[in-house]
Design a protein around this motif. Structure first.
Motif, PDB file in Angstrom:
ATOM      1  N   GLU A   9       0.835  -1.193   0.000  1.00  0.00           N
ATOM      2  CA  GLU A   9       0.000   0.000   0.000  1.00  0.00           C
ATOM      3  C   GLU A   9       0.876   1.251   0.000  1.00  0.00           C
ATOM      4  O   GLU A   9       1.821   1.359   0.769  1.00  0.00           O
ATOM      5  CB  GLU A   9      -0.893  -0.013   1.231  1.00  0.00           C
ATOM      6  N   VAL A  10       0.546   2.194  -0.904  1.00  0.00           N
ATOM      7  CA  VAL A  10       1.310   3.425  -1.036  1.00  0.00           C
ATOM      8  C   VAL A  10       0.341   4.596  -1.049  1.00  0.00           C
ATOM      9  O   VAL A  10      -0.647   4.590  -1.785  1.00  0.00           O
ATOM     10  CB  VAL A  10       2.130   3.421  -2.362  1.00  0.00           C
ATOM     11  N   ASP A  11       0.632   5.609  -0.217  1.00  0.00           N
ATOM     12  CA  ASP A  11      -0.132   6.850  -0.254  1.00  0.00           C
ATOM     13  C   ASP A  11       0.531   7.773  -1.262  1.00  0.00           C
ATOM     14  O   ASP A  11       1.748   7.975  -1.212  1.00  0.00           O
ATOM     15  CB  ASP A  11      -0.140   7.525   1.122  1.00  0.00           C
ATOM     16  N   THR A  12      -0.245   8.344  -2.172  1.00  0.00           N
ATOM     17  CA  THR A  12       0.321   9.205  -3.208  1.00  0.00           C
ATOM     18  C   THR A  12      -0.669  10.288  -3.602  1.00  0.00           C
ATOM     19  O   THR A  12      -1.872  10.125  -3.456  1.00  0.00           O
ATOM     20  CB  THR A  12       0.725   8.379  -4.449  1.00  0.00           C
ATOM     21  N   GLN A  13      -0.128  11.373  -4.100  1.00  0.00           N
ATOM     22  CA  GLN A  13      -0.937  12.431  -4.694  1.00  0.00           C
ATOM     23  C   GLN A  13      -0.859  12.351  -6.219  1.00  0.00           C
ATOM     24  O   GLN A  13      -1.444  13.178  -6.910  1.00  0.00           O
ATOM     25  CB  GLN A  13      -0.441  13.800  -4.218  1.00  0.00           C
ATOM     26  N   SER A  18       2.874   8.010 -14.810  1.00  0.00           N
ATOM     27  CA  SER A  18       4.186   8.631 -14.958  1.00  0.00           C
ATOM     28  C   SER A  18       4.615   9.344 -13.677  1.00  0.00           C
ATOM     29  O   SER A  18       5.746   9.189 -13.209  1.00  0.00           O
ATOM     30  CB  SER A  18       4.152   9.628 -16.121  1.00  0.00           C
ATOM     31  N   THR A  19       3.723  10.102 -13.088  1.00  0.00           N
ATOM     32  CA  THR A  19       4.037  10.833 -11.861  1.00  0.00           C
ATOM     33  C   THR A  19       4.326   9.874 -10.715  1.00  0.00           C
ATOM     34  O   THR A  19       5.259  10.095  -9.937  1.00  0.00           O
ATOM     35  CB  THR A  19       2.874  11.772 -11.488  1.00  0.00           C
ATOM     36  N   LEU A  20       3.575   8.805 -10.614  1.00  0.00           N
ATOM     37  CA  LEU A  20       3.801   7.821  -9.565  1.00  0.00           C
ATOM     38  C   LEU A  20       5.188   7.196  -9.703  1.00  0.00           C
ATOM     39  O   LEU A  20       5.933   7.092  -8.720  1.00  0.00           O
ATOM     40  CB  LEU A  20       2.740   6.719  -9.603  1.00  0.00           C
ATOM     41  N   PHE A  48      -1.957   8.173 -18.496  1.00  0.00           N
ATOM     42  CA  PHE A  48      -2.702   7.076 -17.886  1.00  0.00           C
ATOM     43  C   PHE A  48      -3.131   7.472 -16.472  1.00  0.00           C
ATOM     44  O   PHE A  48      -2.305   7.642 -15.582  1.00  0.00           O
ATOM     45  CB  PHE A  48      -1.855   5.803 -17.826  1.00  0.00           C
ATOM     46  N   PRO A  49      -4.442   7.644 -16.248  1.00  0.00           N
ATOM     47  CA  PRO A  49      -4.913   8.098 -14.936  1.00  0.00           C
ATOM     48  C   PRO A  49      -4.872   6.980 -13.886  1.00  0.00           C
ATOM     49  O   PRO A  49      -5.140   5.819 -14.187  1.00  0.00           O
ATOM     50  CB  PRO A  49      -6.354   8.522 -15.209  1.00  0.00           C
ATOM     51  N   LEU A  50      -4.534   7.357 -12.668  1.00  0.00           N
ATOM     52  CA  LEU A  50      -4.583   6.425 -11.545  1.00  0.00           C
ATOM     53  C   LEU A  50      -5.858   6.660 -10.756  1.00  0.00           C
ATOM     54  O   LEU A  50      -6.305   7.800 -10.628  1.00  0.00           O
ATOM     55  CB  LEU A  50      -3.383   6.630 -10.623  1.00  0.00           C
ATOM     56  N   THR A  51      -6.413   5.598 -10.221  1.00  0.00           N
ATOM     57  CA  THR A  51      -7.583   5.718  -9.366  1.00  0.00           C
ATOM     58  C   THR A  51      -7.265   5.071  -8.019  1.00  0.00           C
ATOM     59  O   THR A  51      -6.378   4.216  -7.921  1.00  0.00           O
ATOM     60  CB  THR A  51      -8.801   5.011  -9.998  1.00  0.00           C
ATOM     61  N   THR A  57       1.862  -2.788 -10.886  1.00  0.00           N
ATOM     62  CA  THR A  57       3.007  -3.689 -10.867  1.00  0.00           C
ATOM     63  C   THR A  57       4.120  -3.027 -11.652  1.00  0.00           C
ATOM     64  O   THR A  57       3.928  -2.649 -12.805  1.00  0.00           O
ATOM     65  CB  THR A  57       2.669  -5.054 -11.477  1.00  0.00           C
ATOM     66  N   ILE A  58       5.286  -2.865 -11.000  1.00  0.00           N
ATOM     67  CA  ILE A  58       6.429  -2.255 -11.658  1.00  0.00           C
ATOM     68  C   ILE A  58       7.561  -3.271 -11.675  1.00  0.00           C
ATOM     69  O   ILE A  58       7.894  -3.851 -10.644  1.00  0.00           O
ATOM     70  CB  ILE A  58       6.881  -0.981 -10.932  1.00  0.00           C
TER      71      ILE A  58
END
Length: 65
Positions: A9-13, A18-20, A48-51, A57-58
């Protein structure tokens, strides 16, 4: 928002893949990404939008034999 990156689990804005990837400090080359088990071509990362709750998976390439 919370997303899952390689099952953690990762908290992100970040609002885009790409930003992630940039926030996670991943290298510019040698990385592949999938969101919710679907590969996302690098050319689409910036759009590519994140929700919330997305499963990202990277995979980093490694040299060796």
């Amino acid at each position: 928002m919370q997303v899952f990156v390689n099952n953690k689990e990762v908290d992100t804005q970040a609002t885009t893949l790409s930003t992630l990837i940039e926030q996670l400090g991943m290298p510019a080359q040698g990385v592949a990404a999938a969101v919710d088990n679907k590969m996302v071509p690098r050319t689409q990362w910036a759009d590519f939008p994140l929700t919330a709750g997305a499963k990202v998976t990277i995979i980093k390439a490694a040299c060796g034999g």
